[in-house]
Design a protein around this motif. Sequence first.
Motif, PDB file in Angstrom:
ATOM      1  N   CYS A   8      -0.368 -10.818   3.289  1.00 34.21           N
ATOM      2  CA  CYS A   8      -1.302 -10.551   4.386  1.00 34.21           C
ATOM      3  C   CYS A   8      -2.684 -11.061   3.969  1.00 34.21           C
ATOM      4  O   CYS A   8      -3.136 -10.835   2.847  1.00 34.21           O
ATOM      5  CB  CYS A   8      -1.340  -9.053   4.677  1.00 34.21           C
ATOM      6  SG  CYS A   8      -2.616  -8.612   5.880  1.00 34.21           S
ATOM      7  N   CYS A  13      -5.948  -5.589   2.273  1.00 36.71           N
ATOM      8  CA  CYS A  13      -4.516  -5.279   2.401  1.00 36.71           C
ATOM      9  C   CYS A  13      -3.719  -6.120   1.414  1.00 36.71           C
ATOM     10  O   CYS A  13      -3.340  -5.654   0.360  1.00 36.71           O
ATOM     11  CB  CYS A  13      -4.064  -5.528   3.832  1.00 36.71           C
ATOM     12  SG  CYS A  13      -2.299  -5.305   4.080  1.00 36.71           S
ATOM     13  N   ARG A  15      -0.740  -7.188   1.450  1.00 37.72           N
ATOM     14  CA  ARG A  15       0.659  -6.817   1.181  1.00 37.72           C
ATOM     15  C   ARG A  15       1.607  -8.002   1.393  1.00 37.72           C
ATOM     16  O   ARG A  15       1.324  -8.938   2.131  1.00 37.72           O
ATOM     17  CB  ARG A  15       1.093  -5.625   2.032  1.00 37.72           C
ATOM     18  CG  ARG A  15       1.185  -5.914   3.514  1.00 37.72           C
ATOM     19  CD  ARG A  15       1.729  -4.722   4.274  1.00 37.72           C
ATOM     20  NE  ARG A  15       3.157  -4.530   4.014  1.00 37.72           N
ATOM     21  CZ  ARG A  15       3.893  -3.587   4.573  1.00 37.72           C
ATOM     22  NH1 ARG A  15       3.331  -2.737   5.424  1.00 37.72           N
ATOM     23  NH2 ARG A  15       5.168  -3.479   4.316  1.00 37.72           N
ATOM     24  N   CYS A  66      -0.134  -8.996   8.077  1.00 34.08           N
ATOM     25  CA  CYS A  66       0.970  -8.060   8.265  1.00 34.08           C
ATOM     26  C   CYS A  66       0.831  -7.456   9.667  1.00 34.08           C
ATOM     27  O   CYS A  66      -0.212  -7.594  10.305  1.00 34.08           O
ATOM     28  CB  CYS A  66       0.975  -6.983   7.179  1.00 34.08           C
ATOM     29  SG  CYS A  66      -0.343  -5.768   7.338  1.00 34.08           S
ATOM     30  N   CYS A  69      -2.295  -5.143  10.215  1.00 40.73           N
ATOM     31  CA  CYS A  69      -3.596  -5.806  10.255  1.00 40.73           C
ATOM     32  C   CYS A  69      -3.721  -6.690  11.489  1.00 40.73           C
ATOM     33  O   CYS A  69      -4.814  -6.837  12.043  1.00 40.73           O
ATOM     34  CB  CYS A  69      -3.825  -6.605   8.976  1.00 40.73           C
ATOM     35  SG  CYS A  69      -3.914  -5.529   7.525  1.00 40.73           S
TER      36      CYS A  69
HETATM   37 ZN   LIG Z   1      -2.257  -6.334   6.168  1.00 44.38          ZN
END
Ligand SMILES: [Zn+2]
Length: 297
Positions: A8, A13, A15, A66, A69
Amino acid sequence: MLRAGGKCSRPDCGRETFGPSEAQATKAIILGQAAHICSASPGGARYDLSQTDAERHSLENGLWLCENCASLIDKNKGVDFPVSLLKIWKKASEAAAQDRLFRLSESVRDNCVSSLIFMNIPRLHHLIALTKQPLELPTYFDDGIPGEGYIAPELNSLRRIIAQMRFPALQWQEAIKMFADPTGLVVSFEGRFRTRNGPKEARDRSERDISDIENAPQIYAKSGNIKFVMPYDPRFLTTATAGVEMRRGSTNVGGFASIKYREDDVVVASPFIIGLYSTPEARAFMNALVAHQRAGR
Ligand SMILES: [Zn+2]
């Protein structure tokens, strides 16, 4: 997704956005999406009247995020996440993805540099010049060729220098996937390699014609139908152990090299260093040897 390296792009974040499904062996799970920096529909977040339709759907207008987000940046018509900010995220995540890819594999550095069995000093000098490393290799060796009796203290200081070196290096398998012509790239390698034409005697370090790819001493590995061959000059083998490793049929090694050329399914590279995967026993042996040599001086 590919340019963000699968993570992401929101800095807080980061991730992973895809991975294997646990239940289904052949399925992947994708938790990310290409969000629009400027919305594709009028009234949407950051909609830009001046964009053409093509621009709205272009890669430049996409940001890999992601699912969380992606929905976050569009809340309240996107007022909290201006275009300028999203463009910075995009740039940073692509740069980070590139950095993860283009660096000397840390596992090569950690596992193999401590047990070097091959060191091409002249080529290392060349690499240092190319990468403008503020480092000097020791000049223990005439013409860069290690002489008889050369061992632990010199090896140790060279290992320290090489461990400090920072330069971009793709894994060889990545390099040949990404570039039709990978000539000149510095690549790292690790894994099981076959050995061929190695010195018959462990102490034989005579010069060979390494441009003769059929007969040169070499190690090689395969990825798909691509054969990655590294001919080497036995003069740069570091020890008798190295001579043994290079003629035993196959050996677990890592290191880095520069690609000389590719011809059909054969990629030929010239190694800078080759090291064995180090074990606690090997490290203990090396330390004992160094201590012994110091005591003898
Ligand atoms: Zn994210």
